[in-house]
Structures are given as C-alpha cells and as structure tokens.
Motif scaffolding. Structure first.
Motif, PDB file in Angstrom:
ATOM      1  N   UNK A 104       0.845  -1.188   0.000  1.00 50.49           N
ATOM      2  CA  UNK A 104       0.000   0.000   0.000  1.00 50.49           C
ATOM      3  C   UNK A 104       0.885   1.244   0.000  1.00 50.49           C
ATOM      4  N   UNK A 105       0.686   2.113  -1.007  1.00 45.96           N
ATOM      5  CA  UNK A 105       1.379   3.392  -1.025  1.00 45.96           C
ATOM      6  C   UNK A 105       0.361   4.478  -1.333  1.00 45.96           C
ATOM      7  N   UNK A 106       0.073   5.309  -0.348  1.00 47.16           N
ATOM      8  CA  UNK A 106      -0.969   6.334  -0.466  1.00 47.16           C
ATOM      9  C   UNK A 106      -0.563   7.425  -1.458  1.00 47.16           C
ATOM     10  N   UNK A 114      -4.820  12.717   3.672  1.00 44.55           N
ATOM     11  CA  UNK A 114      -5.411  11.976   4.781  1.00 44.55           C
ATOM     12  C   UNK A 114      -5.283  10.475   4.521  1.00 44.55           C
ATOM     13  N   UNK A 115      -4.113   9.890   4.813  1.00 45.49           N
ATOM     14  CA  UNK A 115      -3.929   8.443   4.591  1.00 45.49           C
ATOM     15  C   UNK A 115      -4.969   7.647   5.373  1.00 45.49           C
ATOM     16  N   UNK A 116      -5.724   6.784   4.719  1.00 47.30           N
ATOM     17  CA  UNK A 116      -6.832   6.097   5.392  1.00 47.30           C
ATOM     18  C   UNK A 116      -6.378   4.894   6.218  1.00 47.30           C
ATOM     19  N   UNK A 117      -7.275   4.475   7.105  1.00 45.26           N
ATOM     20  CA  UNK A 117      -7.132   3.234   7.866  1.00 45.26           C
ATOM     21  C   UNK A 117      -8.295   2.337   7.466  1.00 45.26           C
ATOM     22  N   UNK A 118      -8.011   1.082   7.115  1.00 45.50           N
ATOM     23  CA  UNK A 118      -9.061   0.172   6.647  1.00 45.50           C
ATOM     24  C   UNK A 118      -8.631  -1.259   6.925  1.00 45.50           C
ATOM     25  N   UNK A 119      -9.540  -2.189   6.669  1.00 43.40           N
ATOM     26  CA  UNK A 119      -9.291  -3.601   6.992  1.00 43.40           C
ATOM     27  C   UNK A 119      -8.958  -4.403   5.741  1.00 43.40           C
ATOM     28  N   UNK A 120      -8.031  -5.339   5.916  1.00 40.38           N
ATOM     29  CA  UNK A 120      -7.608  -6.267   4.872  1.00 40.38           C
ATOM     30  C   UNK A 120      -7.982  -7.672   5.318  1.00 40.38           C
ATOM     31  N   UNK A 132      -2.253   3.279   6.411  1.00 35.55           N
ATOM     32  CA  UNK A 132      -1.426   3.648   5.262  1.00 35.55           C
ATOM     33  C   UNK A 132      -0.482   4.808   5.554  1.00 35.55           C
ATOM     34  N   UNK A 133      -0.575   5.391   6.747  1.00 37.26           N
ATOM     35  CA  UNK A 133       0.366   6.446   7.124  1.00 37.26           C
ATOM     36  C   UNK A 133       1.519   5.902   7.957  1.00 37.26           C
ATOM     37  N   UNK A 134       1.580   4.574   8.119  1.00 37.30           N
ATOM     38  CA  UNK A 134       2.608   3.975   8.957  1.00 37.30           C
ATOM     39  C   UNK A 134       4.014   4.249   8.428  1.00 37.30           C
ATOM     40  N   UNK A 135       4.145   4.421   7.121  1.00 43.61           N
ATOM     41  CA  UNK A 135       5.434   4.770   6.523  1.00 43.61           C
ATOM     42  C   UNK A 135       5.238   6.018   5.671  1.00 43.61           C
ATOM     43  N   UNK A 169      -5.302  -0.364  -2.633  1.00 44.77           N
ATOM     44  CA  UNK A 169      -4.216  -1.340  -2.637  1.00 44.77           C
ATOM     45  C   UNK A 169      -3.322  -1.083  -3.846  1.00 44.77           C
ATOM     46  N   UNK A 170      -2.020  -1.280  -3.666  1.00 49.33           N
ATOM     47  CA  UNK A 170      -1.040  -1.010  -4.723  1.00 49.33           C
ATOM     48  C   UNK A 170      -0.458  -2.276  -5.340  1.00 49.33           C
TER      49      UNK A 170
END
Length: 408
Positions: A104-106, A114-120, A132-135, A169-170
C-alpha cells in the motif's frame, strides 16, 4: 519458419495446461494493482499482471514516481464504496503453504493528505488493519504465510466505520513455497495448516545497508528464491562478519536462506559477550510466536586465520528462558533453529549467549519472526472466482515466447 512452428507448438502446450496458471514461472503470482490495460508489466526481471484480471469493483489511479517508491507502487486501485467487501479472487494450483504479501502506497493520490485506515481480509477472515500512514517515505507491506484449505481464496478490502477512509491497494503477491525448490529441505516445517503466520521481522545481520531482494532472472541461483525480502539490521557495538561465498551455502539448510544473508553475520567483540536482539510485536496482548534463527560460519574474508575453524557453542534464550543449544564446529558449519510455539507479549528479547566449551564468540546471520492466528476459511467455490481466461494466457505466453525467439 522453424522458429514460428516452435512458437505455435509451445503456445498450444501452454494453453492445454492453462489451469495451472498463474504459477507457470517460479510459482509466483505478482499483481500490479491499478495498472491499466490488459498487458503485463516487467519489473525487477519479473512479470506483473494488471489487477483487472482478478477484480471488477474500484477505480484506478496513477501516482507521481519517487526515488523511494518502486515502479509497481505508482499505480493503485481504490474503492469508493468502502462499506462493501471489495475482493480479489485468486485461484491457486496447490493447497500448500504460500507467502501472501499486500502493498500500500498512499502518495496523496486523492489530494486530501489523509492516509486512510481500513481492513484487509484473507479468506473471509481479518488479515490486518492497514494504517497507510505507517510509513511516510515509502510503501506499507503486510505479509503472512498460510496454507489455504481450498484451491481458491479471496483477498478483500473494506473500510472501517470509525475512520471513514477509502480503502486502496497497490500490489498483491502470492508465492507457492515449493519443497522441490529447496532440494527437498523443509520450508517452515513447523507451520501448521489452518494457521496464518504474520510476518513481524525478517532480518539480515552483518550485511550491507541494502535490502536483500527476491531472486530474479538467472543471474544468481544461490540468492533469494522464495520471494522474500530481508531487511538489513545494524547492530552497534557488534562486529560485522563476511564469509567466503561458497556456492549456494544456504541451499543445504531449512527454508533455503540466500547467500547474501547466510554469508554475513554479527558477533560480539569477545567470546564472553552475548548478542541481544529486541523484537517489537504489534500488540501487547499475549501471542504465539514462530521464531527462526540462522547460524552459519565459514572462513572470514580479510579476517585473521587463527581460530577461524574453532567451535562456536551458543545458547539461545527467549526472554531469559533457554530454548536451544547450537554448536558450530569446523570451518564450514551451519544450523537453523525454529522455535514454535513461543508465548510472547509486547517486546521480546532474543539472546545468543556463549555456552561452556566455546572457543569463538557467538554469531547470528539472520532471523525471521512471525505471530500466529487461526483462520476459519471461507468455503470453496469455483463459480466466478477467477476472471482470467485461457485466451489471455495464450496471448501473454505467445508474446513472451516470441520476444525470446526473436532475441536469438
């Protein structure tokens, strides 16, 4: 004319065995999410497929490339209807262990910063909550090892009500861990079917600052063959050792560690000191961990000749509890230690200490750490789960073979 006949015969043969697609080459399926069109893409000498073969919902977006971002991460697929399950359907050729990896690369693709948070999800069960803002400098990857019970499996994304972000998703990868590729040595032999093993860390000690990437092409058969990435782990206060590159050193050992990992190591300054490696788990709740430690010694490059063929006798401790003794004797010697299950909580300390009778100080070449979760997998269904058609396979193979033949 002879070349053309050969091409047609090969295409016919591949078409007849299309059911085993996509694991024709190296048992790897590589999907570039958001790649437009129906043509494949080449990156790092590997063939990546557009995700339109595997999913209908969603929209695609191109991101401006960056030096820290691989080419395949500059496109993505996002799902405006994030309240629904948006699923990739993958047909697998064997219900054995696979490495599944999602990237994932925002890249601020939507201009909202605003990098989102979601479930995989994998197989209908929660795989990971993606932040998605973790890196901030590069992609975020989530990886696990799992043996599906069925010949097809879904990878799905869904928004979270409390965050309201749009899932995206990337990249998506599935790698079959073929025992034959490792000279019949076990590949994560203690991993049980029905259990998912989530990667926490895969570390290369004593190496350079570059990530050891998967093997590609025919450049070096002794390098990474199982589509894993090994992250360099600097250890201040330790010696970095480099060993003679004996041909395919790691192929004789469990999980087939690549040469770039097995031929480097860290070691304390003297034989009375220990190696301490802290491992941070994602939650502080008790978890069952799967820990693999790689040990190997050979002649040290540019090292003093004395004591190089001596004995390294080492004890392995997890949070102060001794788990295993490892003894390396002679000039060329190695061992792989797998510890499972290990109950862990929060930060875990792995310690390699000198044992009685050692001549040389302890060392450590590589380490993999996973935590385990149980998956109650979705039922198998062969209806509409795999979009790619035989004609697409034949076209792709024809393009590949023609390009190879024309190059001769």
């Amino acid at each position: 004319m002879e070349k053309l006949v050969a091409v047609l015969l090969l295409v016919s043969a591949v078409g007849a065995h299309a059911a085993s697609f996509p694991f024709i080459l190296n048992y790897v399926l590589l999907i570039d999410c958001g790649l437009t069109g129906k043509t494949t893409e080449h990156y790092n000498n590997q063939i990546w497929f557009p995700d339109s073969f595997f999913i209908d919902p969603g929209k695609t977006k191109q991101i401006t490339s960056s030096p820290n971002v691989p080419q395949i991460m500059t496109t993505l697929r996002y799902f405006p209807h994030g309240e629904h399950m948006n699923c990739y359907r993958l047909q697998l050729s064997n219900t054995q262990k696979y490495i599944f990896r999602a990237g994932f690369y925002y890249g601020n693709y939507d201009g909202k910063s605003q990098p989102p948070v979601f479930d995989l999800f994998l197989g209908g069960q929660l795989w990971e909550t993606v932040n998605s803002s973790a890196s901030t400098e590069g992609p975020v990857f989530h990886e696990l090892v799992y043996a599906p019970k069925n010949d097809n499996i879904s990878v799905c994304l869904m928004g979270r009500k409390e965050s309201g972000g749009t899932p995206f998703i990337s990249s998506l990868e599935a790698t079959y861990l073929n025992e034959d590729e490792t000279h019949n040595h076990t590949v994560y032999g203690m991993m049980r079917n029905g259990t998912a093993y989530h990667l926490v860390a895969r570390l290369n000690f004593g190496g350079h600052d570059e990530v050891v990437e998967p093997w590609s092409g025919l450049a070096d058969l002794c390098e990474e063959r199982l589509n894993r990435y090994w992250t360099p782990q600097p250890m201040p206060g330790h010696k970095n050792l480099s060993f003679d590159a004996t041909a395919c050193s790691g192929s004789a050992y469990e999980n087939r560690p690549p040469n770039s990992v097995i031929n480097t190591a860290i070691s304390p300054a003297n034989a009375s000191q220990s190696i301490y490696v802290p491992v941070n788990f994602p939650t502080t709740t008790p978890q069952s961990a799967y820990i693999v430690l790689y040990f190997y010694q050979n002649r040290i490059v540019d090292g003093p000749p004395e004591n190089q063929s001596g004995t390294r006798n080492m004890d392995v401790y997890i949070d102060g509890v001794m788990r295993r003794n490892v003894k390396l004797e002679g000039l060329i010697s190695g061992d792989v230690v797998t510890l499972y299950p290990v109950l862990v909580q929060g930060t875990v300390n792995v310690t390699i200490s000198p044992a009685n009778g050692t001549v040389l100080p302890p060392l450590l070449n590589g380490m993999e750490v996973y935590y385990a979760t149980e998956l109650a997998e979705e039922a198998s269904s062969s209806n509409g789960v795999f979009k790619i058609s035989c004609s697409v396979i034949v076209v792709w193979v024809c393009q590949l073979i023609v390009s190879v033949f024309l190059g001769f």
